[in-house]
Design an enzyme around this catalytic site. Structure first.
Site, PDB file in Angstrom:
ATOM      1  N   ASP A 135      26.028  26.334  46.488  1.00 50.89           N
ATOM      2  CA  ASP A 135      26.758  26.724  47.712  1.00 50.89           C
ATOM      3  C   ASP A 135      27.964  25.830  47.942  1.00 50.89           C
ATOM      4  O   ASP A 135      28.072  24.733  47.383  1.00 50.89           O
ATOM      5  CB  ASP A 135      25.838  26.680  48.943  1.00 50.89           C
ATOM      6  CG  ASP A 135      25.346  25.275  49.268  1.00 50.89           C
ATOM      7  OD1 ASP A 135      24.969  24.531  48.330  1.00 50.89           O
ATOM      8  OD2 ASP A 135      25.348  24.907  50.456  1.00 50.89           O
ATOM      9  N   GLU A 174      22.624  23.383  49.979  1.00 50.44           N
ATOM     10  CA  GLU A 174      22.681  21.927  50.098  1.00 50.44           C
ATOM     11  C   GLU A 174      23.571  21.522  51.250  1.00 50.44           C
ATOM     12  O   GLU A 174      23.287  20.576  51.978  1.00 50.44           O
ATOM     13  CB  GLU A 174      23.207  21.309  48.787  1.00 50.44           C
ATOM     14  CG  GLU A 174      23.097  19.791  48.707  1.00 50.44           C
ATOM     15  CD  GLU A 174      24.306  19.025  49.233  1.00 50.44           C
ATOM     16  OE1 GLU A 174      24.229  17.809  49.320  1.00 50.44           O
ATOM     17  OE2 GLU A 174      25.324  19.663  49.572  1.00 50.44           O
TER      18      GLU A 174
HETATM   19 ZN   LIG Z   1      27.961  18.581  47.127  1.00 50.04          ZN
END
Ligand SMILES: [Zn+2]
Length: 400
Positions: free
Chosen positions: A72, A167
């Protein structure tokens, strides 16, 4: 450059896993590419995680090492229609991004660019971030896989490849299946400058102070009304400013940081994040914060407050110290790649800090990414190549 063109921005509001379906497009592409080079078990699961195994080609009993990066991109800046630009033989001049001439990447702002004169760098075009964070890590791991498959003379134990969603919104490990991953040690490829080896993160708590005032009709409120908003404002005004604030601290200094306030005259709440490299310091900062609240509230005997602490993550160093070989092997791999490992603390957290405390010790290795989460994000190609080289050494050091 192909991977960054796939929009994989995560979404902190959705509450789903993955937080945005579009991340799966990249995850599925990665699994397909890995299978196409002969990594048979590569697959993306329903949550957008990619798991893959490069089998051991050694008779020795070697710990299973996992390399991990996130698919992401950050929410700070658009990740839609990213147009990556390859600047070959960078000449040292300012780079004016074509889609927005106010976005200029210059050596003045990024001295590290100097080390890339004569080499290739990649930027976005001015409207979006680049997404080197962390598609540089993804590309490095994919290139490593391709290299290992083609070079059986490099002896290594079992290597696990892991790509995670979400994340950037702190949920990169939320649906991770550690049993299935079955690794002994891990490394995230999510760091910056070539040669940096990040082995420390903040320890982190969140604190919520809820102030209960006393409501009354404002026309008839004399000696009755106690306004929770005003009490919240007094607490904020009493916070330390020259110390213990993100805007006045650096390096190894910790802080108390209000991130959100909401309320009505009757009831108001303030959310804080508390950070320090020493976990023990968090309790000290929390006591300090509580004492500010107690002092302010002591002037309002009919009001009261709740004080709630929530653990967020802990300094990975506490775990890594118990497994020193994870760092010494990495330092040796850096050395064999011609680099001097520079150990750096991260003023934040990584998936690695969570993984470390879930039982998978996991420092963070460099990729070369710079100016992350911004339209000026850039990366030097040679740094990514160096990272691949370093990882081949790392697997061999573990095998030895
Ligand atoms: Zn990163």
């Amino acid at each position: 450059m192909r991977y960054v063109q796939i929009d994989t921005q995560s979404d902190p509001q959705s509450g789903t896993h993955p937080s945005s379906e579009k991340q799966k497009q990249l995850s599925e592409l990665l699994a397909t590419e890995l299978r196409s080079i002969g990594i048979e078990d590569a697959h993306a699961d329903e949550f957008g995680y990619v798991y893959a195994t490069i089998p051991s080609n050694s008779d020795k009993n070697i710990p299973v090492i996992c390399f991990c990066s996130h698919v992401d991109t950050a929410t700070d800046c658009s990740g839609t229609n990213v147009k990556p630009l390859l600047h070959k033989d960078y000449n040292g001049e300012d780079i004016v991004l074509p889609d927005d001439a106010t976005q200029i990447i210059s050596i003045k702002d990024y001295p590290y660019l100097k080390q890339h004169i004569g080499h290739s760098i990649i930027t976005a075009s001015g409207h979006t971030l680049l997404g080197a964070d962390d598609k540089a890590g993804v590309a490095i791991i994919m290139d490593l896989a391709n290299y290992l498959v083609g070079h059986p003379e490099i002896k290594h134990g079992t290597a696990k490849l892991l790509f995670t969603p979400d994340e950037e919104i702190g949920e990169g490990t939320a649906k991770l299946n550690l049993q299935k991953l079955a690794a002994d040690y891990a490394y995230t490829l999510d760091g910056g400058e070539c040669g940096t080896l990040e082995d420390e993160t903040f320890s982190a708590d969140a604190v919520m102070i809820t102030i209960h005032g006393v409501s009354a009709h404002p026309g008839y409120a004399k000696n009755k009304l106690v306004n929770a908003l005003k009490i919240a404002a007094e607490i904020l005004a009493a916070l330390p400013k020259e110390t213990l604030a993100p805007e006045s601290t650096e390096k190894r200094e910790g802080f108390i940081h209000p991130v959100r306030m909401e309320g009505l005259a009757e009831k108001a709440s303030i959310e804080f994040i508390i950070r320090d490299f020493k976990t023990a310091a968090l309790a000290k900062y929390e006591a300090q914060l509580k004492s500010i609240a107690v002092t302010v509230l002591s002037k309002y005997p009919t009001a009261y407050f709740d004080f709630e602490v929530q653990e967020q993550y802990r300094n990975m160093k506490e775990v890594l110290e118990k497994h020193p070989q994870v760092l010494t092997h990495a330092s040796e791999a850096y050395k064999r790649a011609g680099l001097n490992a520079v150990n750096e603390p991260i003023r934040g957290g990584t998936d690695g800090s969570r993984l470390s405390f879930m039982g998978l010790p996991c420092p963070n290795l460099f990729t070369g990414m710079q100016a992350i989460h911004s339209k000026q994000e850039w990366i030097g190609v040679k740094d990514m190549e160096k990272a691949v080289e370093m990882l081949t050494h790392l697997l061999q050091v573990w095998a030895e």
